[in-house]
Write an enzyme that holds these catalytic residues in place. Structure first.
Site, PDB file in Angstrom:
ATOM      1  N   ARG A   1      25.841  62.817  -6.993  1.00 50.55           N
ATOM      2  CA  ARG A   1      26.195  63.521  -7.994  1.00 50.55           C
ATOM      3  C   ARG A   1      24.940  63.648  -8.818  1.00 50.55           C
ATOM      4  O   ARG A   1      24.760  62.532  -9.223  1.00 50.55           O
ATOM      5  CB  ARG A   1      26.936  63.078  -8.941  1.00 50.55           C
ATOM      6  CG  ARG A   1      27.928  64.193 -10.682  1.00 50.55           C
ATOM      7  CD  ARG A   1      27.336  65.455  -9.915  1.00 50.55           C
ATOM      8  NE  ARG A   1      27.814  66.135 -11.287  1.00 50.55           N
ATOM      9  CZ  ARG A   1      27.800  67.813 -11.560  1.00 50.55           C
ATOM     10  NH1 ARG A   1      28.092  68.456 -10.514  1.00 50.55           N
ATOM     11  NH2 ARG A   1      27.699  68.276 -12.662  1.00 50.55           N
TER      12      ARG A   1
ATOM     13  N   THR B   1      27.227  70.379  -3.411  1.00 46.00           N
ATOM     14  CA  THR B   1      27.367  69.218  -2.743  1.00 46.00           C
ATOM     15  C   THR B   1      27.368  70.479  -1.063  1.00 46.00           C
ATOM     16  O   THR B   1      26.605  70.527  -0.547  1.00 46.00           O
ATOM     17  CB  THR B   1      28.665  68.920  -2.277  1.00 46.00           C
ATOM     18  OG1 THR B   1      27.945  67.677  -3.833  1.00 46.00           O
ATOM     19  CG2 THR B   1      29.300  68.118  -0.672  1.00 46.00           C
TER      20      THR B   1
ATOM     21  N   GLN C   1      28.242  74.640 -16.049  1.00 44.60           N
ATOM     22  CA  GLN C   1      28.805  74.036 -16.413  1.00 44.60           C
ATOM     23  C   GLN C   1      28.887  75.071 -18.221  1.00 44.60           C
ATOM     24  O   GLN C   1      27.791  75.635 -17.718  1.00 44.60           O
ATOM     25  CB  GLN C   1      28.092  73.136 -17.813  1.00 44.60           C
ATOM     26  CG  GLN C   1      28.174  71.929 -17.616  1.00 44.60           C
ATOM     27  CD  GLN C   1      27.802  71.823 -15.901  1.00 44.60           C
ATOM     28  OE1 GLN C   1      27.229  71.981 -14.945  1.00 44.60           O
ATOM     29  NE2 GLN C   1      28.328  70.401 -15.024  1.00 44.60           N
TER      30      GLN C   1
ATOM     31  N   GLU D   1      30.923  70.724 -11.872  1.00 43.39           N
ATOM     32  CA  GLU D   1      31.235  69.536 -11.158  1.00 43.39           C
ATOM     33  C   GLU D   1      32.582  69.981  -9.904  1.00 43.39           C
ATOM     34  O   GLU D   1      33.455  68.992  -9.409  1.00 43.39           O
ATOM     35  CB  GLU D   1      32.625  68.193 -11.472  1.00 43.39           C
ATOM     36  CG  GLU D   1      31.475  68.009 -12.719  1.00 43.39           C
ATOM     37  CD  GLU D   1      31.642  66.818 -13.659  1.00 43.39           C
ATOM     38  OE1 GLU D   1      31.857  65.792 -12.949  1.00 43.39           O
ATOM     39  OE2 GLU D   1      32.070  66.523 -14.172  1.00 43.39           O
TER      40      GLU D   1
ATOM     41  N   ASP E   1      21.899  78.848  -6.792  1.00 44.38           N
ATOM     42  CA  ASP E   1      23.035  77.765  -7.055  1.00 44.38           C
ATOM     43  C   ASP E   1      22.599  77.846  -8.935  1.00 44.38           C
ATOM     44  O   ASP E   1      21.318  77.051  -9.153  1.00 44.38           O
ATOM     45  CB  ASP E   1      22.751  76.429  -6.375  1.00 44.38           C
ATOM     46  CG  ASP E   1      23.825  75.450  -6.941  1.00 44.38           C
ATOM     47  OD1 ASP E   1      24.571  75.861  -7.737  1.00 44.38           O
ATOM     48  OD2 ASP E   1      23.227  74.561  -6.861  1.00 44.38           O
TER      49      ASP E   1
END
Length: 495
Positions: A215, A74, A247, A69, A243
């Protein structure tokens, strides 16, 4: 049994031998044909492998790393929009179910937090709406999966949008939202709540901003390719960006991608100083980010790879501090947590050593005595996005020029009006990262650019991943460094 003459038997034997000889020739011919076909196929495969390898050498491989996050996905979307093709109608519409799910998940998180914080809803009607939302969630139906919710009819019903619109106006919901750092809430919550009346329309097509803010958790390796011009090269430069989910459970995949990497783009959420991890409510997000940064720069497989750090979500950092969040108090808690983790036997020896070093760095560089300069203020204000500068996907040429002029005027205003505490917090975070590098490298070259060898460099950039002009400026700046590193690696002269 009839007798057969010797001559007849000899003739039959000769015929049989002839047949066997012919069959042998046919077998040999068949085997030769199979061998020739196999050789042709093998040569074709070899040519394809050589061709693919040659094409791959044209691409500069970049690795996008950072905790969950932080805004990595993005950033990837922005790269596609800036250097690739614009999103087509199908790609935009494919995001609609996820946008609705973002709205639903955000409201469920707020309603659950209201129960924990003992914050009441303002009316019986609001309670009825809240209960209807919760009845369609995993709170009341634990057997529901995320896919079930994504495809739920409720999320496209008029009742759902009416419930969200009315609940967002409730004072209790607003109060719980103001304490969003105390629980897990998506950054895009308020943005989509404010756009519910647009999103509910049957003819709704997501804008670029909607797609950027939506998201969707990354659980696999995503590869993005694009080409960009370079100031010293006539031909475009080709990039391949990988990418990977940030986590903890996804980081084990990182090592499989370290081969032949030219640069690491490390994305850090500097607004998360008062939040905990979604996967571990006991660990501060900023401390986790510092730990991951330390692990990346000390990984032996990346020792000669340049690290370009994107200090992301500066807009949310500003919003939080202006809303009253105490950065200094949060840092004290982070320092204490690092010290506790350094002596906690449940952590590995390797992790305890990292926490010990982070605690030392935080203790040796107290925030309260840290001071910013005019250059620090200028660097931050120039990076900060102008209000609504990129929210219109269909700006005319005149509109884009006016946006640039507005941004220039806004930056001038920001320089004098920006809260010093916001600038100090962002600048201190960059300073902390440099201190970590100094601890690791034992070398210090300049104030903004660190080099461990002739190949490895460190760069730091303030970013707002949802602002196209900011990301374009940063990527253009990084591009020249990346290409220079790549040319040096393959032994070509660098001008």
């Amino acid at each position: 049994m009839p007798t057969v003459s010797t001559s007849t038997m000899l003739k039959q034997c000769r015929r049989l031998k002839a047949k066997l000889g012919l069959a042998g020739k046919e077998t040999n011919t068949s085997e030769a044909a199979v061998a020739r076909a196999a050789k042709i196929r093998s040569a074709k495969i070899d040519r394809k492998i050589r061709s693919d390898w040659k094409n791959e050498q044209k691409y500069i491989k970049l690795l996008l790393l950072g905790p969950g996050e932080a805004g990595k996905s993005t950033l990837i979307k922005q790269m596609q929009l800036i250097h690739g093709e614009a999103l087509d109608l199908q790609e935009k519409c494919a995001r609609i179910p996820y946008i609705r799910q973002n709205i639903f998940d955000s409201m469920v998180a707020i309603l659950v937090a209201m129960v924990e914080f003992d914050i009441p809803l303002s009316s019986p009607a609001a309670k009825e709406r809240a209960q209807r939302v919760l009845n369609n969630s995993q709170v009341c139906n634990p057997s529901l999966t995320s896919k079930d919710i994504l495809n739920s009819r409720f999320l496209s019903s008029p009742e759902f949008f009416d419930d969200i619109t009315n609940l967002w106006q409730d004072d209790g919901v607003k109060m719980a939202y103001s304490r969003s750092n105390e629980y897990q809430l998506l950054d895009c919550a308020a943005y989509f709540f404010e756009r519910v009346e647009i999103i509910r329309q049957e003819e709704y097509i997501p804008t670029e901003q909607d797609v950027l803010r939506c998201r969707v958790m990354t659980t696999s390796i995503t590869e993005t390719r694009f080409s960009a011009s370079h100031e010293n090269r006539g031909q475009p430069v080709h990039f391949k960006v990988l990418d990977v989910g940030g986590q903890r459970g996804e980081r084990r995949k990182w090592i499989t991608l370290f081969d032949k990497v030219t640069a690491v783009l490390f994305v850090q959420d500097i607004s998360s100083f008062d939040q905990t991890l979604r996967e571990d409510s006991q660990t501060n997000r900023l401390l986790e980010s510092l730990k991951v940064f330390y692990q990346v720069i000390t990984t032996k497989y990346l020792r000669s790879v340049s690290i370009l750090t994107f200090m992301n979500k500066i807009d949310i950092l500003k919003e939080k501090i202006e809303r009253g969040a105490n950065f200094s108090a949060a840092l004290q808690k982070i320092k204490d947590e690092a010290h506790e983790n350094s002596t906690n036997p449940s952590h590995s020896e390797y992790d305890r050593q990292i926490y010990q070093r982070l605690h030392e760095i935080l203790a040796e560089n107290p925030y309260d005595s840290f001071e910013i300069t005019d250059q620090d203020r200028k660097n931050f204000c120039e990076a900060f996005p102008a209000p609504d500068s990129d929210h219109n996907d269909n700006q005319s040429s005149l509109g884009r020029k006016l946006s640039k002029l507005t941004k220039k005027i806004s930056n001038t205003s920001l320089y004098s009006e920006m809260n010093d505490e916001v600038i100090k917090a962002a600048t201190y975070m960059k300073y902390l990262l440099k201190q970590i590098i100094d601890k690791v490298e034992k070398k210090h070259h300049g104030t903004l650019h660190y080099c461990d060898s002739e190949f490895r460099c460190y760069e730091f950039h303030y970013t707002c991943a949802v602002d196209k002009s900011n990301i374009k400026k940063v990527i253009d700046g990084c591009k020249n460094i990346i290409v220079k590193d790549y040319l040096m690696r393959i032994g070509l002269p660098v001008s």
